[in-house]
Design a protein around this motif. Sequence first.
Motif, PDB file in Angstrom:
ATOM      1  N   VAL A 184       0.846  -1.176   0.000  1.00  0.00           N
ATOM      2  CA  VAL A 184       0.000   0.000   0.000  1.00  0.00           C
ATOM      3  C   VAL A 184       0.888   1.234   0.000  1.00  0.00           C
ATOM      4  CG1 VAL A 184      -1.322   1.307   1.695  1.00  0.00           C
ATOM      5  CG2 VAL A 184      -2.004  -1.017   1.127  1.00  0.00           C
ATOM      6  N   GLN A 203       6.221   8.944   1.982  1.00  0.00           N
ATOM      7  CA  GLN A 203       7.411   9.626   2.517  1.00  0.00           C
ATOM      8  C   GLN A 203       8.421   8.664   3.131  1.00  0.00           C
ATOM      9  OE1 GLN A 203       7.746  13.171   1.839  1.00  0.00           O
ATOM     10  NE2 GLN A 203       6.258  12.165   0.514  1.00  0.00           N
ATOM     11  N   SER A 204       8.018   7.446   3.390  1.00  0.00           N
ATOM     12  CA  SER A 204       8.979   6.412   3.771  1.00  0.00           C
ATOM     13  C   SER A 204       9.143   5.412   2.631  1.00  0.00           C
ATOM     14  CB  SER A 204       8.510   5.665   5.025  1.00  0.00           C
ATOM     15  OG  SER A 204       8.458   6.550   6.107  1.00  0.00           O
ATOM     16  N   THR A 217       1.567  10.517   6.431  1.00  0.00           N
ATOM     17  CA  THR A 217       0.319  10.285   7.149  1.00  0.00           C
ATOM     18  C   THR A 217       0.555   9.594   8.500  1.00  0.00           C
ATOM     19  OG1 THR A 217      -0.050   8.085   6.189  1.00  0.00           O
ATOM     20  CG2 THR A 217      -0.877   9.987   4.937  1.00  0.00           C
ATOM     21  N   GLU A 269       7.468   9.636  15.942  1.00  0.00           N
ATOM     22  CA  GLU A 269       6.682  10.323  16.968  1.00  0.00           C
ATOM     23  C   GLU A 269       5.300   9.696  17.145  1.00  0.00           C
ATOM     24  OE1 GLU A 269       8.568  11.739  14.739  1.00  0.00           O
ATOM     25  OE2 GLU A 269      10.033  12.839  15.944  1.00  0.00           O
TER      26      GLU A 269
HETATM   27  C1  LIG Z   1      13.645  13.600   5.200  1.00  0.00           C
HETATM   28  C2  LIG Z   1      12.639  12.850   6.017  1.00  0.00           C
HETATM   29  C3  LIG Z   1      12.594  13.031   7.394  1.00  0.00           C
HETATM   30  C4  LIG Z   1      11.661  12.334   8.172  1.00  0.00           C
HETATM   31  N1  LIG Z   1      11.664  12.536   9.519  1.00  0.00           N
HETATM   32  C5  LIG Z   1      10.766  11.871  10.282  1.00  0.00           C
HETATM   33  C6  LIG Z   1      10.740  12.051  11.697  1.00  0.00           C
HETATM   34  O1  LIG Z   1      11.528  12.816  12.260  1.00  0.00           O
HETATM   35  N2  LIG Z   1       9.811  11.347  12.411  1.00  0.00           N
HETATM   36  C7  LIG Z   1       8.918  10.489  11.798  1.00  0.00           C
HETATM   37  O2  LIG Z   1       8.092   9.897  12.486  1.00  0.00           O
HETATM   38  N3  LIG Z   1       8.924  10.312  10.483  1.00  0.00           N
HETATM   39  C8  LIG Z   1       9.825  10.972   9.699  1.00  0.00           C
HETATM   40  N4  LIG Z   1       9.819  10.758   8.341  1.00  0.00           N
HETATM   41  C9  LIG Z   1       8.858   9.756   7.779  1.00  0.00           C
HETATM   42  C10 LIG Z   1       7.478  10.349   7.579  1.00  0.00           C
HETATM   43  O3  LIG Z   1       6.901  10.680   8.814  1.00  0.00           O
HETATM   44  C11 LIG Z   1       6.520   9.414   6.846  1.00  0.00           C
HETATM   45  O4  LIG Z   1       5.447  10.222   6.546  1.00  0.00           O
HETATM   46  C12 LIG Z   1       5.935   8.242   7.577  1.00  0.00           C
HETATM   47  O5  LIG Z   1       6.943   7.453   8.158  1.00  0.00           O
HETATM   48  C13 LIG Z   1       5.175   7.322   6.637  1.00  0.00           C
HETATM   49  O6  LIG Z   1       3.939   7.843   6.264  1.00  0.00           O
HETATM   50  P1  LIG Z   1       3.481   7.815   4.728  1.00  0.00           P
HETATM   51  O7  LIG Z   1       2.063   8.184   4.689  1.00  0.00           O
HETATM   52  O8  LIG Z   1       4.404   8.642   3.938  1.00  0.00           O
HETATM   53  O9  LIG Z   1       3.610   6.257   4.401  1.00  0.00           O
HETATM   54  P2  LIG Z   1       4.163   5.500   3.113  1.00  0.00           P
HETATM   55  O10 LIG Z   1       5.571   5.868   2.853  1.00  0.00           O
HETATM   56  O11 LIG Z   1       3.198   5.636   2.015  1.00  0.00           O
HETATM   57  O12 LIG Z   1       4.095   4.004   3.668  1.00  0.00           O
HETATM   58  C14 LIG Z   1       4.977   3.553   4.687  1.00  0.00           C
HETATM   59  C15 LIG Z   1       4.678   2.086   4.984  1.00  0.00           C
HETATM   60  O13 LIG Z   1       3.416   1.935   5.617  1.00  0.00           O
HETATM   61  C16 LIG Z   1       2.528   1.140   4.840  1.00  0.00           C
HETATM   62  N5  LIG Z   1       1.219   1.781   4.962  1.00  0.00           N
HETATM   63  C17 LIG Z   1       0.930   3.096   4.750  1.00  0.00           C
HETATM   64  N6  LIG Z   1      -0.356   3.347   5.061  1.00  0.00           N
HETATM   65  C18 LIG Z   1      -0.889   2.180   5.474  1.00  0.00           C
HETATM   66  C19 LIG Z   1      -2.179   1.802   5.946  1.00  0.00           C
HETATM   67  N7  LIG Z   1      -3.186   2.692   6.059  1.00  0.00           N
HETATM   68  N8  LIG Z   1      -2.391   0.500   6.275  1.00  0.00           N
HETATM   69  C20 LIG Z   1      -1.391  -0.397   6.166  1.00  0.00           C
HETATM   70  N9  LIG Z   1      -0.153  -0.104   5.752  1.00  0.00           N
HETATM   71  C21 LIG Z   1       0.094   1.176   5.404  1.00  0.00           C
HETATM   72  C22 LIG Z   1       3.120   1.124   3.457  1.00  0.00           C
HETATM   73  O14 LIG Z   1       2.786  -0.059   2.769  1.00  0.00           O
HETATM   74  C23 LIG Z   1       4.607   1.211   3.744  1.00  0.00           C
HETATM   75  O15 LIG Z   1       5.103  -0.049   4.074  1.00  0.00           O
HETATM   76  C24 LIG Z   1      10.737  11.435   7.556  1.00  0.00           C
HETATM   77  C25 LIG Z   1      10.774  11.260   6.165  1.00  0.00           C
HETATM   78  C26 LIG Z   1      11.714  11.941   5.400  1.00  0.00           C
HETATM   79  C27 LIG Z   1      11.742  11.714   3.933  1.00  0.00           C
END
Ligand SMILES: Cc1cc2nc3c(=O)[nH]c(=O)nc-3n(C[C@H](O)[C@H](O)[C@H](O)COP(=O)(O)OP(=O)(O)OC[C@H]3O[C@@H](n4cnc5c(N)ncnc54)[C@H](O)[C@@H]3O)c2cc1C
Lengths: 192, 282
Positions: free
Chosen positions: B30, B35-36, B114, B127
């Motif tokens: 998914v 962002q990860s 998210t 966090e």
């Molecule tokens: C430069 C940088 C700095 C960052 N610093 C921090 C920080 O200080 N602290 C912090 O907490 N994060 C940090 N992040 C990460 C950020 O918070 C991401 O937003 C978060 O980790 C993942 O959210 P996403 O929506 O982008 O997930 P995605 O990247 O879309 O997904 C991440 C994972 O979760 C799964 N997933 C996503 N949504 C669901 C769902 N609803 N049900 C089941 N599985 C799901 C996906 O399959 C994937 O495996 C940083 C990222 C970057 C690029």
Amino acid sequence: MTDTDTDAGTDSDTGADSLPVDSSPVIGRELQLITLEVNGEEYEVITEPRRTLVDILRHELRLTGTHVGCEHGVCGACTVLLDGRPVRACLMFAAQAEGAAIRTVESLSDGADGSELSDLQRAFRSHHGLQCGFCTPGFLMLAEGFLAERPQATKAEIREVVAANLCRCTGYQSIVEAIDSCAAARREGEEK
Amino acid sequence: MKPAPFRYHRARDLAGATRLLAELGEDAKVIAGGQSLVAMMNFRLARPQHLIDIAGLRELDHLGTDADGALRVGALTTHHTVETAPPGTLGAEFEVIRAAMGWIGHLPIRTRGTAGGSVAHADATAEWCLLAVALDAAFLVHGPRGRRRIAAGDFFLGPYTTALDPDELLTEIVFPRPAPYAALTEFAARRGDFAIVSAAVDLDVQGASVRGGRVALGGVAPVPVRVPEAEEVLAGGGSFTACAAAAAAAVEPPDDANGSASYRKQLIATLVRRACEEAVSR
Ligand SMILES: Cc1cc2nc3c(=O)[nH]c(=O)nc-3n(C[C@H](O)[C@H](O)[C@H](O)COP(=O)(O)OP(=O)(O)OC[C@H]3O[C@@H](n4cnc5c(N)ncnc54)[C@H](O)[C@@H]3O)c2cc1C
Ligand code: FES
Ligand code: FES
């Protein structure tokens, strides 16, 4: 992405009641038709789903103002606006940007050849907010998005926000000054 | 680097997403804010065959308290939405959550990332994960076998590993009770980086005195942990400094390039005290 773009589209738009899901193995290059709205114009691109937004902007649309550095979200060179908000164009696939309004650095300036710089760009120039310029498009779009959301931004808030992007030659002081002076001038303009 | 090839699927609703996950099996992932995941795909640390974009599931983008006073955060709610929520939405009861958002990466990360993606990704110092453990959150999960509710304490199994099955979708995070005297703080090498150590406390305050509370730490174990030894100090009427010292003594933090074990213990002692002080100054 519609259910009819069968030539180019291998993706699906799946609800509870839709067509069968294509779960066959992914072999080699698969192409997909995507429609993007960039700087007010609509573009159709046939591409692999794995291309990121920044690669499509640069290589397909030839909008090379947006730069690319690290490709993992750390440097901010690729920052563009998505529905008005700053985002990393290297951390999204172009297909994810369908339906959103994208703005790149090319949208800031005016005039036939883009030589009429915006107030923010002029502020960067007059405060020496750039040297090599590699990071500049990213900082401009970051600031443009942030000031739209927070026109009242304090200098401390601006400092905090520009920590998002890396500049390796100018240093941040003059970038902060540039953004702060642009924000102040915009506020003054509002009052008049 | 560029990611490996995959097929892109867009889910239109929860039922569609569940169906895609069930049919595409373990080769599918998914994508929420990406962002990860996109960073991991660019590095080819992740190479899913199929990507299921759930960003269109607007029913998972919500934020608010329910009739029982619990805060419900839809999985697709962005860090930025929480950070900029109008004052009434979270209130003093959940100000700790709003305030914690500023520690997550940077503005352009928070506009896309998210809450659900954060906990599903399960970075040991994220966090959202720490908040969930400190505040006894529950995760609502939707899958082909129906819905279930997983307590935060049972959810994080190891670094980047959770109790979610590959075909399950996280739909909501529920923070069950108000936390007016809670705070999260942390230390990172650079602003916006993942923390080396993070601390969250949720104090029980009656009148002017602290009667007990919960203490949780990130960056000291493979998953965020509660520290009963420090909580006992609070329940016994001990000082914040004593509570912080008990927390530092109780854990065996890792020794790695980001910091030695003894450095981390010093951080814990400072951060737990700071979080307690911040919690009562609200
Ligand atoms: C430069 C940088 C700095 C960052 N610093 C921090 C920080 O200080 N602290 C912090 O907490 N994060 C940090 N992040 C990460 C950020 O918070 C991401 O937003 C978060 O980790 C993942 O959210 P996403 O929506 O982008 O997930 P995605 O990247 O879309 O997904 C991440 C994972 O979760 C799964 N997933 C996503 N949504 C669901 C769902 N609803 N049900 C089941 N599985 C799901 C996906 O399959 C994937 O495996 C940083 C990222 C970057 C690029
Ligand atoms: S290229 Fe996107 S953040 Fe560095
Ligand atoms: S001007 Fe050269 S990196 Fe910023």
